[in-house]
Enzyme design. Sequence first.
Site, PDB file in Angstrom:
ATOM      1  N   TYR A 108       0.838  -1.199   0.000  1.00 39.66           N
ATOM      2  CA  TYR A 108       0.000   0.000   0.000  1.00 39.66           C
ATOM      3  C   TYR A 108       0.873   1.249   0.000  1.00 39.66           C
ATOM      4  O   TYR A 108       1.977   1.256   0.544  1.00 39.66           O
ATOM      5  CB  TYR A 108      -0.890   0.040   1.249  1.00 39.66           C
ATOM      6  CG  TYR A 108      -1.997  -0.984   1.263  1.00 39.66           C
ATOM      7  CD1 TYR A 108      -3.226  -0.725   0.689  1.00 39.66           C
ATOM      8  CD2 TYR A 108      -1.801  -2.217   1.888  1.00 39.66           C
ATOM      9  CE1 TYR A 108      -4.248  -1.652   0.727  1.00 39.66           C
ATOM     10  CE2 TYR A 108      -2.822  -3.161   1.931  1.00 39.66           C
ATOM     11  CZ  TYR A 108      -4.038  -2.872   1.335  1.00 39.66           C
ATOM     12  OH  TYR A 108      -5.040  -3.797   1.365  1.00 39.66           O
ATOM     13  N   TYR A 147       0.000 -10.281   0.174  1.00 43.21           N
ATOM     14  CA  TYR A 147       1.079  -9.801   1.037  1.00 43.21           C
ATOM     15  C   TYR A 147       0.994 -10.487   2.404  1.00 43.21           C
ATOM     16  O   TYR A 147      -0.080 -10.906   2.846  1.00 43.21           O
ATOM     17  CB  TYR A 147       1.028  -8.280   1.198  1.00 43.21           C
ATOM     18  CG  TYR A 147      -0.257  -7.741   1.773  1.00 43.21           C
ATOM     19  CD1 TYR A 147      -0.496  -7.709   3.151  1.00 43.21           C
ATOM     20  CD2 TYR A 147      -1.246  -7.228   0.927  1.00 43.21           C
ATOM     21  CE1 TYR A 147      -1.669  -7.201   3.667  1.00 43.21           C
ATOM     22  CE2 TYR A 147      -2.432  -6.733   1.444  1.00 43.21           C
ATOM     23  CZ  TYR A 147      -2.635  -6.721   2.812  1.00 43.21           C
ATOM     24  OH  TYR A 147      -3.814  -6.224   3.327  1.00 43.21           O
ATOM     25  N   ARG A 157      -2.493 -12.342   3.189  1.00 42.92           N
ATOM     26  CA  ARG A 157      -3.793 -11.878   2.711  1.00 42.92           C
ATOM     27  C   ARG A 157      -3.943 -12.219   1.242  1.00 42.92           C
ATOM     28  O   ARG A 157      -3.048 -11.985   0.450  1.00 42.92           O
ATOM     29  CB  ARG A 157      -3.916 -10.358   2.856  1.00 42.92           C
ATOM     30  CG  ARG A 157      -3.959  -9.775   4.238  1.00 42.92           C
ATOM     31  CD  ARG A 157      -5.117 -10.186   5.121  1.00 42.92           C
ATOM     32  NE  ARG A 157      -6.350 -10.629   4.513  1.00 42.92           N
ATOM     33  CZ  ARG A 157      -7.357  -9.856   4.114  1.00 42.92           C
ATOM     34  NH1 ARG A 157      -7.284  -8.551   4.247  1.00 42.92           N
ATOM     35  NH2 ARG A 157      -8.455 -10.378   3.612  1.00 42.92           N
ATOM     36  N   HIS A 160      -6.890  -8.566  -2.794  1.00 41.47           N
ATOM     37  CA  HIS A 160      -8.212  -8.024  -2.500  1.00 41.47           C
ATOM     38  C   HIS A 160      -8.260  -6.527  -2.752  1.00 41.47           C
ATOM     39  O   HIS A 160      -7.234  -5.850  -2.784  1.00 41.47           O
ATOM     40  CB  HIS A 160      -8.619  -8.310  -1.045  1.00 41.47           C
ATOM     41  CG  HIS A 160      -7.710  -7.674  -0.036  1.00 41.47           C
ATOM     42  ND1 HIS A 160      -6.507  -8.222   0.332  1.00 41.47           N
ATOM     43  CD2 HIS A 160      -7.824  -6.534   0.692  1.00 41.47           C
ATOM     44  CE1 HIS A 160      -5.915  -7.455   1.234  1.00 41.47           C
ATOM     45  NE2 HIS A 160      -6.703  -6.414   1.464  1.00 41.47           N
ATOM     46  N   HIS A 162     -10.484  -3.119  -1.277  1.00 48.64           N
ATOM     47  CA  HIS A 162     -11.402  -2.605  -0.263  1.00 48.64           C
ATOM     48  C   HIS A 162     -12.470  -1.730  -0.927  1.00 48.64           C
ATOM     49  O   HIS A 162     -12.159  -0.939  -1.823  1.00 48.64           O
ATOM     50  CB  HIS A 162     -10.656  -1.765   0.770  1.00 48.64           C
ATOM     51  CG  HIS A 162      -9.600  -2.518   1.520  1.00 48.64           C
ATOM     52  ND1 HIS A 162      -9.832  -3.108   2.742  1.00 48.64           N
ATOM     53  CD2 HIS A 162      -8.304  -2.783   1.216  1.00 48.64           C
ATOM     54  CE1 HIS A 162      -8.732  -3.693   3.167  1.00 48.64           C
ATOM     55  NE2 HIS A 162      -7.785  -3.521   2.261  1.00 48.64           N
TER      56      HIS A 162
END
Length: 242
Positions: A108, A147, A157, A160, A162
Amino acid sequence: MRRHDGEFFQRDRQRHPPAHAPRYKSSVARSPRLAALAIENTRSEITGPIFRPDDVQEIDRDLILNYAKDGEPVGERIIVHGRVLDEEARPVPNTLVEIWQANAGGRYRHRNDSYLAPIDPNFGGCGRTLTDAEGYYFFRTVKPGAYPWRNWENNWRPAHIHFSVFGTGWAQRLITQMYFEGDPLIPKCPIVQTIPDPAAIEQLVAALDMNASVPFDCLAYRFDIVLRGRRSTLFENRLEGN
């Protein structure tokens, strides 16, 4: 006077994950210890913000271009599209849909993200759009990478995205995650495993949609979002005007 407003449907607690889920470690410290109170919706909860077309720009939904500095981001180019509906399959028009995600390497653009994957200088990872009259939305982006995260020793995870969707009232707002069809990490994820209903997990997985893909450019994934429905308030037990 006839009323056309009413409460939203109650949430189905058998489908939603519990607040306290020990396998999802961080939920232990932040979950309430007492049962939630059940109260009626108030006027401020069944109404919500009104968005206008000029609140967002066309480029806001194009994550490939909306942060680009000196080129386009690295990664598999995809389209994410679908409809926002309520529990009675009615479209939710003119509502704000926002997304945020990691880049193709699984990192991110956030100061607290220290994963060793590099930051992509041409990818911001955020977008927004308004649904049309039929509740339809779409984004163009790159497929996020998986990640690792500090839950247990070796948890990862799944890829995905959000989502935040406002709906027609504050009590209808939904924040959720979208996963990708065929990802082997989905059944291994402690967050996904907090969801008690397998059918509810399936609703979080976007299906590959070859009909919406762009040849020699990008694949497409279909993700329909269902918000809470309304309970119409009847006028003297009659359906007229509802």
